[in-house]
Write a protein that holds these residues in place. Structure first.
Motif, PDB file in Angstrom:
ATOM      1  N   ALA A  13       0.960  -1.238   0.184  1.00  0.00           N
ATOM      2  CA  ALA A  13       0.074   0.063  -0.003  1.00  0.00           C
ATOM      3  C   ALA A  13       0.895   1.289  -0.018  1.00  0.00           C
ATOM      4  CB  ALA A  13      -0.938   0.328   1.235  1.00  0.00           C
ATOM      5  N   LEU A  14       0.471   2.469  -0.808  1.00  0.00           N
ATOM      6  CA  LEU A  14       1.092   3.694  -0.538  1.00  0.00           C
ATOM      7  C   LEU A  14       0.365   4.267   0.402  1.00  0.00           C
ATOM      8  CD1 LEU A  14       1.690   4.413  -4.326  1.00  0.00           C
ATOM      9  CD2 LEU A  14       3.273   3.887  -2.672  1.00  0.00           C
ATOM     10  N   TYR A  15       1.061   5.292   0.977  1.00  0.00           N
ATOM     11  CA  TYR A  15       0.593   6.278   1.966  1.00  0.00           C
ATOM     12  C   TYR A  15       1.192   7.603   1.815  1.00  0.00           C
ATOM     13  CZ  TYR A  15      -0.703   2.057   4.392  1.00  0.00           C
ATOM     14  OH  TYR A  15      -1.427   0.711   4.745  1.00  0.00           O
ATOM     15  N   PRO A  16       0.516   8.700   1.947  1.00  0.00           N
ATOM     16  CA  PRO A  16       0.835   9.773   1.659  1.00  0.00           C
ATOM     17  C   PRO A  16       1.749  10.386   2.849  1.00  0.00           C
ATOM     18  CG  PRO A  16      -1.540  10.131   2.284  1.00  0.00           C
ATOM     19  CD  PRO A  16      -1.085   8.462   2.251  1.00  0.00           C
ATOM     20  N   ARG A  17       2.319  11.535   2.505  1.00  0.00           N
ATOM     21  CA  ARG A  17       3.170  12.394   3.763  1.00  0.00           C
ATOM     22  C   ARG A  17       1.898  13.129   4.592  1.00  0.00           C
ATOM     23  NH1 ARG A  17       6.882  17.604   3.736  1.00  0.00           N
ATOM     24  NH2 ARG A  17       8.209  16.852   5.388  1.00  0.00           N
ATOM     25  N   ASP A  18       1.338  12.318   5.337  1.00  0.00           N
ATOM     26  CA  ASP A  18       0.413  12.808   6.417  1.00  0.00           C
ATOM     27  C   ASP A  18       0.598  12.297   7.627  1.00  0.00           C
ATOM     28  OD1 ASP A  18      -2.252  12.489   7.676  1.00  0.00           O
ATOM     29  OD2 ASP A  18      -2.637  14.099   6.096  1.00  0.00           O
ATOM     30  N   ARG A  19       0.472  13.370   8.605  1.00  0.00           N
ATOM     31  CA  ARG A  19       0.896  12.688  10.054  1.00  0.00           C
ATOM     32  C   ARG A  19      -0.081  11.356  10.450  1.00  0.00           C
ATOM     33  NH1 ARG A  19      -3.225  14.311  13.607  1.00  0.00           N
ATOM     34  NH2 ARG A  19      -4.395  15.658  12.765  1.00  0.00           N
ATOM     35  N   ARG A  20      -0.907  11.225   9.762  1.00  0.00           N
ATOM     36  CA  ARG A  20      -1.957   9.677  10.070  1.00  0.00           C
ATOM     37  C   ARG A  20      -1.414   8.517   9.342  1.00  0.00           C
ATOM     38  NH1 ARG A  20      -6.740  13.920   8.819  1.00  0.00           N
ATOM     39  NH2 ARG A  20      -5.224  13.934   7.206  1.00  0.00           N
ATOM     40  N   SER A  21      -0.595   8.863   8.509  1.00  0.00           N
ATOM     41  CA  SER A  21      -0.448   7.605   7.847  1.00  0.00           C
ATOM     42  C   SER A  21       0.499   6.455   8.419  1.00  0.00           C
ATOM     43  CB  SER A  21       0.620   8.101   6.531  1.00  0.00           C
ATOM     44  OG  SER A  21      -0.199   8.861   5.572  1.00  0.00           O
ATOM     45  N   ALA A  22       1.135   6.777   9.586  1.00  0.00           N
ATOM     46  CA  ALA A  22       1.926   5.550  10.240  1.00  0.00           C
ATOM     47  C   ALA A  22       0.710   4.747  10.877  1.00  0.00           C
ATOM     48  CB  ALA A  22       2.544   6.261  11.177  1.00  0.00           C
TER      49      ALA A  22
END
Length: 137
Positions: A13-22
């Motif tokens: 999966a890909l995750y954006p540079r966003d504080r919630r992604s982790a």
């Protein structure tokens, strides 16, 4: 005869540079472990995913880019976690002073995983860790 273990399962999966992604990456990992019938060491795996994903977000994902989480389970029971980022820079376990609240993530990965490492990619790097004997229950 090929002695390399074959893959039983793989999920990315890909995750954006966003504080919630982790947190979202941990959630996908939790769901994946349940789907694959893996309960042994799941807390260790989830902690390591959180630490590696957070490091990617803080240090490895340039603005406008994403990181990739890859989970694989081989026939020999080895679960491999990889986080791919496109940022520059080397990483290594720090030796934080006792009064510093940050900088212990890779030390936790080193302590909990059976093996771990970093490899270069173009662009960026891959931080990975492995957990042996994660045979489906």
């Amino acid at each position: 005869m090929n002695s390399q273990p074959q893959l039983l399962h793989a999920r990315t999966a890909l995750y954006p540079r966003d504080r919630r992604s982790a947190a979202v990456a941990r959630d996908l990992t939790r769901i994946t472990l349940a789907d694959w019938g893996l309960t042994r060491r799941s807390d260790d795996v989830l902690l390591c995913v959180g630490e590696i994903a957070t490091n990617a977000l803080l240090h490895g994902v340039p603005p406008g880019r994403c990181f990739q989480l890859a989970l694989t389970l081989a026939t020999d029971g080895v679960l491999r976690v990889e986080v791919h980022d496109s940022g520059s820079g080397e990483i290594h376990p720090a030796r934080p002073s006792p009064d510093v609240e940050r900088g212990r993530g890779l030390l936790l990965v080193q302590a909990l995983a059976d093996d771990w490492g970093i490899r270069e990619r173009d662009p960026g790097k891959v931080v990975w860790c492995e957990f042996r004997a994660c045979v489906p229950s």
